[in-house]
Write an enzyme that holds these catalytic residues in place. Structure first.
Site, short mmCIF file in Angstrom:
data_model
loop_
_atom_site.label_atom_id
_atom_site.label_comp_id
_atom_site.label_asym_id
_atom_site.label_seq_id
_atom_site.Cartn_x
_atom_site.Cartn_y
_atom_site.Cartn_z
N GLU A 177 8.76 1.79 -29.02
CA GLU A 177 7.41 1.88 -29.96
C GLU A 177 6.14 1.41 -29.22
O GLU A 177 5.04 2.23 -29.43
CB GLU A 177 7.64 0.68 -31.06
CG GLU A 177 8.73 1.37 -32.06
CD GLU A 177 8.64 2.67 -32.68
OE1 GLU A 177 7.50 3.32 -32.64
OE2 GLU A 177 9.77 2.95 -33.51
N GLU A 192 7.20 15.41 -38.23
CA GLU A 192 7.90 16.29 -37.29
C GLU A 192 7.91 17.82 -37.98
O GLU A 192 7.81 18.76 -37.31
CB GLU A 192 9.73 15.87 -37.30
CG GLU A 192 9.78 14.71 -36.40
CD GLU A 192 9.29 13.45 -36.78
OE1 GLU A 192 8.94 13.33 -38.04
OE2 GLU A 192 9.40 12.50 -36.23
N GLU A 244 15.05 11.35 -45.50
CA GLU A 244 15.58 11.01 -44.29
C GLU A 244 16.87 11.71 -44.03
O GLU A 244 17.11 12.08 -43.01
CB GLU A 244 15.54 9.61 -44.38
CG GLU A 244 14.38 8.72 -44.16
CD GLU A 244 13.82 8.95 -42.66
OE1 GLU A 244 13.26 10.02 -42.74
OE2 GLU A 244 13.38 7.76 -42.17
N ASP A 295 16.54 12.38 -30.71
CA ASP A 295 15.44 13.25 -30.58
C ASP A 295 14.64 13.39 -29.46
O ASP A 295 14.73 14.53 -28.61
CB ASP A 295 14.79 12.92 -31.95
CG ASP A 295 14.37 11.59 -32.36
OD1 ASP A 295 14.26 10.68 -31.40
OD2 ASP A 295 13.51 11.26 -33.24
C1 DMJ Z 1 7.10 8.76 -34.41
O1 DMJ Z 1 6.91 7.27 -34.05
C2 DMJ Z 1 7.47 9.55 -33.29
O2 DMJ Z 1 7.24 10.81 -33.43
C3 DMJ Z 1 8.88 9.26 -32.75
O3 DMJ Z 1 9.15 10.26 -31.65
C4 DMJ Z 1 9.64 9.61 -34.05
N1 DMJ Z 1 9.50 8.97 -35.27
C5 DMJ Z 1 8.06 8.80 -35.62
C6 DMJ Z 1 7.82 9.75 -36.60
O4 DMJ Z 1 8.65 9.95 -37.24
#
Ligand code: DMJ
Length: 622
Positions: A122, A376, A355, A262
């Protein structure tokens, strides 16, 4: 027999529900016209300021806003996270005044020598990425947003922050710990389990930092982490969700394109495009091919056991929704269109994406009802509109705006939705709403009115980080000679001066290199730019926005850039039957049936749902 009957009934009910929704949509909504696109773009701008001002007035300098109670909270490290995450969106919106004052405040006030344990992932994607993208904008005349008094303050901060994260990489596998204390390094009780996305989504930010500071260490540790993960892939070329960074054992063997994995896929391709480093491309091609073979149940994606390929979770999770956007970047547009249509049908059903959405029961997955304002699906909508100019993506954009305005807007910003069926609001706003969600929405409509924003018409091609931060393909960052001058960088064998070659050790790490001519551990120069770097990306001309045009001729991709996955030239694209597509949109089918504890997909494969792990026990990446 009984279960077949049950499924037949389900299918009828489901198709009625979905046809009803689509019909209503068609009757009520006309396609977005240029005038409306402009209004929507301006509305999205106001959305940004409703949340940004709400944060600045009620939460700053705390990390994030509580938009219902109009307060702030420290959620990551206690360093004005939302402001850092918002910087390049301010620049993109052309807000010189607030961009300048924010950069100046951060340069003067921020410091990272604090006793805080933070997530490496993060902190990298939100803070390091935010600082680097703002630095690259503030220091460069060509962006039109250069700050005259700016003296690399954000770059200095970015380097300091990243050095404080380096102790996390001191593991036998090279895969970093999930968390690190910014003052004292890794705590001796720190968990050794990390997610694949957590360990494998650092290469863009760390690589850019190396190229800006001329210190290769950052790029090397991030690449080592990717190598550490990929070296432990299964014989199916799949990776699991969680791994022990000391033993290298997978502790969670569910392979998928969403939760916990992902952006591992995302950064393989993007690192190649940004740095021209073909080792990333090579891994991406293998990993992508395998994902499409084992995880893709057209148009959906499932989670499978990484060793056997057996389906363990027939669930669409909203983190998967970045995938069609990535496919556009890879040149694989047809499956991206189909998958986006499927994912968007879930949005239309609830007004948001939960989710988790169970593909067997076609209902919200137990325990996964929330929508924390994720970007996304909007991100993929932007990419597909950019590639095809099909107005259906603008219509989708209008639906996103309507849902957010009517369902999520709250007194001081936008609220998370705790339950997409009840549209209940929660008092929290993740910083990625301003870094990504609003940014991609604004870019979508700005593209429709042929504006000349920094990304679509700026001085450089830009790669978006996984947090939506803008990373430009400048010569300093992207020239091939730069990456080849790093110890450990990959160069084609014939591309270097022989006297500079040293012994390769790569083949010890990568068995696949046996048939792949490389020289590792090179300090040398690779001549020229990669194809992608020379040509960048270009898509259909923006004039083709008439709905009739699009219906007559299906989307045309004229990219002369990298076509990595399949040839998408006009001649080879099969004509898509519009009626068939509409039929699909209105009647998504369950991809498998379940009876008792096991289920089978349409090919008759026997599937077993894992009983050892409940939804609540699963870990989610942000
Ligand atoms: C963001 O912090 C980034 O896109 C990460 O790759 C996935 N989660 C969140 C958004 O959903």
């Amino acid at each position: 027999m009984e279960s077949n009957l049950r499924w037949a009934l389900y299918a009828i009910l489901i198709s009625m529900t979905f046809s009803g929704l689509v019909l209503e949509h068609q009757v009520l909504a006309e396609g977005v016209k240029p005038d409306e696109a402009k209004q929507l773009r301006d509305e999205v701008r106001e959305m940004f300021y409703h949340a940004f001002d709400g944060y600045m007035n009620n939460a700053f300098p705390l990390d994030e806003l509580k938009p219902l109670s109009c307060q702030g909270e420290d959620t990551l490290g206690g360093y004005a996270l939302t402001l850092i995450d918002s910087l390049d969106t301010l620049a993109l919106l052309g807000d010189r005044e607030r961009f300048t004052s924010s950069v100046e405040w951060i340069g003067k006030n921020l410091q990272f020598n604090i006793n805080k344990t933070v997530s490496v992932f993060e902190t990298t994607i939100r803070v390091l990425g935010g600082l680097l993208s703002a630095h690259l904008i503030a220091s460069d005349y060509a962006t039109g947003m250069r700050i005259p008094s700016y003296d690399n303050e954000l770059l200095v901060l970015a380097e300091d922050l990243t050095r404080r994260m380096l102790p996390a990489f001191d593991t036998p596998t090279g895969i970093p710990y999930g968390s690190v204390n910014l003052m004292y390094g890794v705590d001796k009780h720190e968990s050794k389990i990390t997610s694949t996305a957590g360990g494998g989504t650092l290469s863009l930010e760390f690589g850019v930092l190396s190229r800006l500071t001329n210190d290769p260490v950052f790029e090397q540790v991030a690449k080592n982490a990717v190598r550490g993960l990929w070296a432990r892939r299964s014989s199916l070329d799949l990776v699991g969700a969680h791994i022990n960074v000391f033993t290298g054992e997978w502790t969670q063997k569910d392979a998928g394109i969403g939760t916990s994995i992902d952006s591992f896929y995302e950064y393989l391709l993007k690192a190649y495009i940004l740095f021209g480093d073909e080792e990333y491309l090579y891994i991406f091609q293998e990993a992508y091919g395998s994902a499409m073979q084992y995880l893709h149940k057209d148009p959906w994606y499932v989670e499978v056991n990484m060793d056997s390929g057996a389906i363990v979770w027939p669930v669409f999770n909203s983190l998967q929704a970045f995938w069609p956007g990535l496919q556009v970047l890879a040149g694989d547009v047809d499956p991206a269109i189909r998958t986006h249509t499927a994912f968007f049908s879930v949005w239309k059903r609830y007004g948001f994406t939960p989710e988790g959405f169970n593909l067997a029961t076609l209902s919200v997955q137990y325990g996964q009802k929330s929508y924390p304002l994720r970007p996304e699906l909007i991100e993929s909508t932007y990419w597909l509109y950019k590639a095809t100019r099909d107005p259906r993506y603008l219509d989708a954009g209008r639906d996103f705006v309507a849902s957010l305005q009517y369902g999520a807007k709250c007194p001081c910003g936008y609220c998370h939705i705790t339950d997409v069926e009840q549209h209940k609001q929660e008092d929290h706003l993740e910083s990625f709403f301003l870094a990504e969600t609003v940014k991609y929405l604004w870019l979508l409509f700005d593209l429709a009115v042929n504006s000349d924003n920094l990304v679509d018409n700026g001085p450089y091609k830009y790669i978006f980080s996984t947090e939506g931060h803008l990373l430009p393909l400048t010569p300093q960052i992207s020239l091939a000679r730069e990456h080849c001058s790093y110890f450990g960088g990959y160069c084609p064998r014939n591309a270097t001066k022989p006297e500079q070659e040293q012994e390769s050790t790569l083949s010890n790490v990568y068995p696949y290199h046996e048939s792949f001519s490389v020289t590792g551990l090179i300090k040398g120069l690779c001549p020229g730019l990669t194809h992608a770097q020379k040509y960048g990306f270009s898509y259909v001309s923006p004039e083709k926005t008439e709905r009739e045009d699009v219906n007559r001729a299906k989307p045309v991709i004229t990219s002369r850039s990298i076509v990595l996955v399949s040839d998408q030239t006009v001649e080879k694209r099969p004509q898509v039957d519009v009626e068939e597509e509409e039929k699909f949109t209105s009647q998504p089918e369950p991809i498998m049936s379940i009876s008792g504890g096991s289920s089978s997909d349409q090919t008759g494969q026997e599937l077993t749902l894992l009983e050892s792990e409940t939804d609540d026990q699963r870990l989610y990446s942000s």
